[in-house]
Scaffold this motif. Structure first.
Motif, short mmCIF file in Angstrom:
data_model
loop_
_atom_site.label_atom_id
_atom_site.label_comp_id
_atom_site.label_asym_id
_atom_site.label_seq_id
_atom_site.Cartn_x
_atom_site.Cartn_y
_atom_site.Cartn_z
N GLY A 97 4.65 46.91 -1.94
CA GLY A 97 3.90 45.66 -1.36
C GLY A 97 4.68 44.63 -1.62
O GLY A 97 5.06 43.44 -0.84
N HIS B 36 6.33 42.28 1.23
CA HIS B 36 6.07 40.95 1.10
C HIS B 36 7.24 39.75 1.28
O HIS B 36 7.37 38.64 2.13
CB HIS B 36 5.27 40.47 -0.13
CG HIS B 36 4.28 39.28 -0.08
ND1 HIS B 36 3.13 39.10 0.06
CD2 HIS B 36 4.66 37.86 -0.28
CE1 HIS B 36 2.79 37.96 0.05
NE2 HIS B 36 3.66 37.05 -0.03
N MET C 131 8.21 37.25 3.92
CA MET C 131 8.46 35.84 3.88
C MET C 131 9.70 35.35 4.47
O MET C 131 9.93 34.29 5.07
CB MET C 131 8.33 35.66 2.30
CG MET C 131 8.32 34.31 1.83
SD MET C 131 7.01 33.31 2.22
CE MET C 131 7.53 31.65 1.92
N ASN D 238 -0.75 43.22 4.71
CA ASN D 238 -0.48 41.74 5.07
C ASN D 238 -0.81 41.14 6.03
O ASN D 238 -1.30 40.30 6.21
CB ASN D 238 1.16 41.75 4.73
CG ASN D 238 1.52 41.57 3.60
OD1 ASN D 238 1.51 40.57 2.76
ND2 ASN D 238 2.16 42.78 2.89
N TYR E 36 0.07 31.88 3.59
CA TYR E 36 -0.34 33.10 2.99
C TYR E 36 0.71 33.56 2.22
O TYR E 36 0.30 33.94 1.13
CB TYR E 36 -1.04 34.05 3.95
CG TYR E 36 -1.09 35.19 3.43
CD1 TYR E 36 -2.35 35.51 2.77
CD2 TYR E 36 -0.27 36.46 3.69
CE1 TYR E 36 -2.51 36.91 2.20
CE2 TYR E 36 -0.36 37.45 2.93
CZ TYR E 36 -1.56 38.06 2.38
OH TYR E 36 -1.85 38.99 1.74
N LEU E 37 1.67 33.91 2.60
CA LEU E 37 2.93 34.42 2.00
C LEU E 37 3.29 33.68 0.80
O LEU E 37 3.75 34.27 -0.44
CB LEU E 37 3.97 34.91 2.95
CG LEU E 37 3.72 35.87 4.11
CD1 LEU E 37 4.74 35.87 4.95
CD2 LEU E 37 3.56 37.43 3.60
N GLU F 80 0.52 33.49 -1.95
CA GLU F 80 0.30 34.87 -2.45
C GLU F 80 1.29 34.96 -3.61
O GLU F 80 1.09 35.52 -4.76
CB GLU F 80 0.24 36.18 -1.90
CG GLU F 80 -1.07 36.18 -1.04
CD GLU F 80 -2.21 36.60 -1.93
OE1 GLU F 80 -2.02 37.08 -2.98
OE2 GLU F 80 -3.16 36.50 -1.50
N SER G 61 0.29 35.09 -7.59
CA SER G 61 0.60 36.57 -8.19
C SER G 61 0.72 36.15 -9.75
O SER G 61 0.65 36.98 -10.60
CB SER G 61 1.63 37.25 -7.61
OG SER G 61 2.89 36.40 -7.61
#
Length: 794
Positions: A611, A615, A619, A698, A725-726, A729, A733
């Motif tokens: 993940g 991600h 990005m 995603n 969003y990217l 997150e 996190s």
């Protein structure tokens, strides 16, 4: 002849004999305290930029308004902190024949002057004349930046370096001079009080660092002190021999009197106390349910405390060496003298049979029946005499009148130490034979690495599963389960992270509260087809999570229970720090499906790694397509934002790697995940499931976000939504709050505003997205959770 003498002096100046050098624990404490104060004062200035603390301003006005009649005296005193003071004190030290001191003063004084300039640039704080009106400036206007004070920094550095060479009275006078330099700089209008405090902190830090790096000449008078102490009791010593044992907070010796009597001697001094000071402070402030001796005792008080508890233990027939006397010697030392017992510690013993362990546990039981906790029951503090009998030694950390929790923690230390040598099975069996099942079960919940000795923690690096194996062995031999793990930390790191996370979330969201009315108006005009589309894509994220799980391990999993496990995991995530609840539940599920615990952990780690990789790649692609030249937020970033971010990252990394157990588990999981990742990529189907599922998750989350914005008629492109969003997150996190509550919403809103979206539209869209992906799944997650419990999948 003169040339030879000069050469000799230069050689002594450059490279003094190593035997004459020591690195003092006191300087470590000074360095840490200086760094903490400097960091704290700098943070205050960053946080209050453009404003003044009332106390700082009032103190400045008070001192700055003192009569002009003392101006000449103040000017003269201030020169003790000027750059010219450095060569003067160096010359004085050379004239006194203290070459090492001269070298340290030169190095530390120049370093203080230079590094003060560096800190000034980093903090960028003006002087009173630049920031205030009606400042009384005396002796000309000072130029440059204000924090920290350069004069005070140099003076404090020189005083710190010189203190070990000076008598106590002269050392205090040197620090009085530092205080007068600080007052003088405030009086002439050159600095605020906080500048002076920062100068003292920086000077102490650099002075201590100089003494640590270059060392301080030291004459060892320990044996002389011991002989003088014995003489006061009418005992002439024949021999005094240092012992190489691991003795905390003291120096151990064997002494032999003229009549042949042998003694064990502990010499306690201020340096020995300071060596243990930080350790004791840390235990006292951050650990609970463990034995904590007071960290502020003088050497004489420490000797008397240990003598009292040793005598108390002997009165309850605990086998421990007889106390002869405890006495103060000199100004800074104390002695604890006991009769010597010949033998070897368990760290040196070649064998450790069951009879010896049984007798050892019997001694511990008698000690605990007297409500005395030893506090440091490691192998180095168990002595086996020439007849094979165990003795408890070194009561330096002991305490009396303690409760059952502290006593069980005491037993936990010994159980872990023995298990490393003889294995969990024999260690647990020997404890059960003496203490009984209930007492042994009670010592396991608090068996945490942080509460064990450094020697035992070092052993755990070789056997990271040792504590888990002890727990399993106790369950096996007692036939009963053990209560949940007992916390030994007063302040849990997750609690601190919760507060920090919520604080950041409030900071980011608070400015948007005034626009809630407009947010409600936007919600009233929802476009329902887009809302339904968002519901569908939100549900599809769980399908993709299931596919990713299939690719994360070699074992074949059934679809329906694995799909429900993703919903149940999302429900579990709502009640614990981000990601923790889901990880625990999915680990239990995988174990029920036949995977071993390590394989289950590795599978989840692999899923997480996949993940993260997907991600990060997404990005980078988004940034390259979108470009950042139109992102307004980048223009608003200040230096203190970057410092705060760096501090948080460093603190997080320090917490993660501060525990050897955590570090070993991370290494183990990372190696396993890398091994499985390579194996998975060699299997096209598994690789497609793992990577394709992560990509799908995603994409469907971004689609849900996009549909949420379009449902509110917000004109935003898919690429903008992807970027927000990217990036959001990644920030979310790091939040310890469940699902990143507060932090994630704030990051998303700030992201949309950076792309020119209005505040009300950003808040409305983010809240709708969170409703679809965070709040609504709680209900199906609840039913999935209970269904899996009923079917015993978890």
């Amino acid at each position: 002849m003169k040339s030879t003498n000069l050469r000799t002096h230069i050689r002594r100046f450059v490279l003094p004999p190593a035997s004459s050098i020591q690195r003092r624990p006191t300087d470590v404490i000074y360095f840490i305290l200086g760094a903490v104060v400097l960091f704290s004062t700098s943070l205050i200035l960053f946080a209050t930029r453009g404003h003044f603390e009332v106390l700082d301003l009032d103190l400045f006005r008070l001192i700055n308004a003192l009569p002009d009649s003392i101006a000449q005296i103040a000017w003269a005193l201030m020169q003790a902190g000027s750059l010219a003071a450095v060569p003067i004190v160096v010359l004085l030290a050379l004239l006194a024949g203290r070459v090492f001191l001269a070298r340290n003063l030169l190095a530390g004084g120049l370093a203080a002057w230079v590094l003060n300039k560096v800190v000034k640039v980093l903090v960028n704080r003006g002087r009173p004349g630049d920031l205030l009106e009606e400042v009384i400036v005396r002796g000309g206007t000072a130029e440059g930046l204000g924090f920290p004070s350069g004069h005070v920094t140099v003076a404090a550095a020189l005083a710190t370096i010189a203190s070990p060479y000076l008598s106590r009275r002269v050392a205090w006078l040197s620090w009085l001079l530092v205080g007068l330099v600080a007052l003088g700089r405030i009086y002439v209008g050159a600095h605020f009080p906080i500048d002076a405090i920062g100068g003292v902190a920086l000077g102490v830090m650099l002075g201590a660092l100089t003494n640590l790096l270059l060392g301080v000449p030291h004459e060892d008078l320990a044996q002389q002190h011991i002989r003088e102490g014995f003489k006061e009791y009418g005992i002439e010593l024949k021999d005094v021999v240092p012992v190489s044992d691991d003795a905390r907070g003291s120096r151990p010796y064997f002494a032999k009197a003229m009549d042949g009597t042998e003694y064990f001697v502990k010499l306690l001094g201020t340096e020995h106390r300071n060596a243990d000071f930080l350790f004791k402070i840390w235990r006292s402030l951050f650990l609970k349910n463990v034995v904590n001796s007071a960290p502020f005792l003088t050497p004489k008080q420490q000797a008397e405390h240990e003598a009292y508890l040793t005598l108390l233990a002997r009165s309850h027939e605990v086998r421990t060496p007889e106390v002869e006397f405890a006495a103060r010697v000199g100004d800074a030392y104390a002695l604890l003298v006991q009769k010597r017992v010949r033998g070897e510690t368990l760290t040196e013993a070649s064998t450790l049979d069951d009879a010896l362990m049984t007798e050892l546990w019997q001694q511990v039981k008698q000690l605990h029946e007297a409500n005395i906790a030893h506090g440091d029951l490691r192998l180095a503090n168990i002595l086996v005499d020439e007849q094979g009998k165990p003795w408890l030694i070194d009561f330096g950390f002991a305490d009396g009148g303690v409760g059952p929790t502290e006593l069980s923690q005491d037993s936990a230390q010994l159980l872990a130490s023995l298990a490393k040598v003889v294995g969990p099975e024999r260690a647990v069996a020997s404890a059960l034979a003496v203490l009984g099942a209930e007492a042994v079960r009670q010592c396991v919940p608090g068996m945490k690495p942080v509460a064990l000795s450094s020697a035992t923690r070092a052993d755990l690096k070789e056997e990271p599963d040792l504590l888990d194996n002890i727990r399993e062995e106790v369950i096996k031999q007692t036939g009963n389960d053990i209560e949940e793990e007992r916390s030994v930390l007063r302040i849990e790191p997750k609690s601190v992270l919760w507060v920090v996370g919520l604080g950041i979330g409030v900071y980011l969201l608070l400015p948007q509260i005034g626009e809630l009315g407009q947010v409600v108006e936007l919600w009233k005009s929802l476009d329902f087809p887009w809302l339904v589309a968002g519901l569908v894509t939100s549900a599809l994220t769980y399908v993709m999570a299931t596919v990713t799980q299939f690719g994360a391990q070699q074992a074949k999993l059934p679809f329906w229970p694995t799909f429900l496990a993703q919903f149940a995991a999302s429900f579990a995530n709502r009640f614990g720090p981000r990601g923790i609840g889901a990880a625990v539940l999915l680990e239990q599920y995988l174990e029920k499906m036949g995977l071993k615990r390590r394989s289950a952990i590795t599978s989840l780690t692999l899923k997480t790694v996949a993940g993260i990789i997907v991600h990060v790649v997404a990005m980078l692609l988004t940034i390259s397509w979108l470009g950042l030249e139109n992102v307004e937020l980048l223009d608003k970033i200040e230096m203190w934002h970057l410092w705060l971010l760096l501090t948080i990252v460093v603190a997080a990394l320090a917490y993660v790697f501060s525990s050897s157990e955590r570090t070993e588990k991370i290494k183990y999981s990372a190696k396993g995940a890398w091994r499985d990742l390579v194996a998975t990529l060699k299997q096209p189907r598994k690789a497609l499931q793992l990577c394709g599922g992560a990509v799908g998750m995603n994409l469907f989350y971004m689609a849900t976000f996009l549909f949420s914005m379009w449902a509110l008629d917000v004109d935003v492109s898919p690429l903008t939504v992807a970027a927000v969003y990217l990036a959001g997150e990644i920030i979310g996190s790091a939040s310890p709050t469940p699902g990143g509550i507060g932090v994630l919403e704030g990051a998303f809103v700030a992201g949309f505003k950076a792309f020119g979206i209005s505040s009300e539209a950003a808040v409305a869209g983010v809240l709708l997205y969170r409703l679809l992906t965070f709040w609504l799944p709680i209900l199906p997650g609840f039913f999935a959770f209970h269904y899996m419990q009923d079917k015993e999948y978890i």
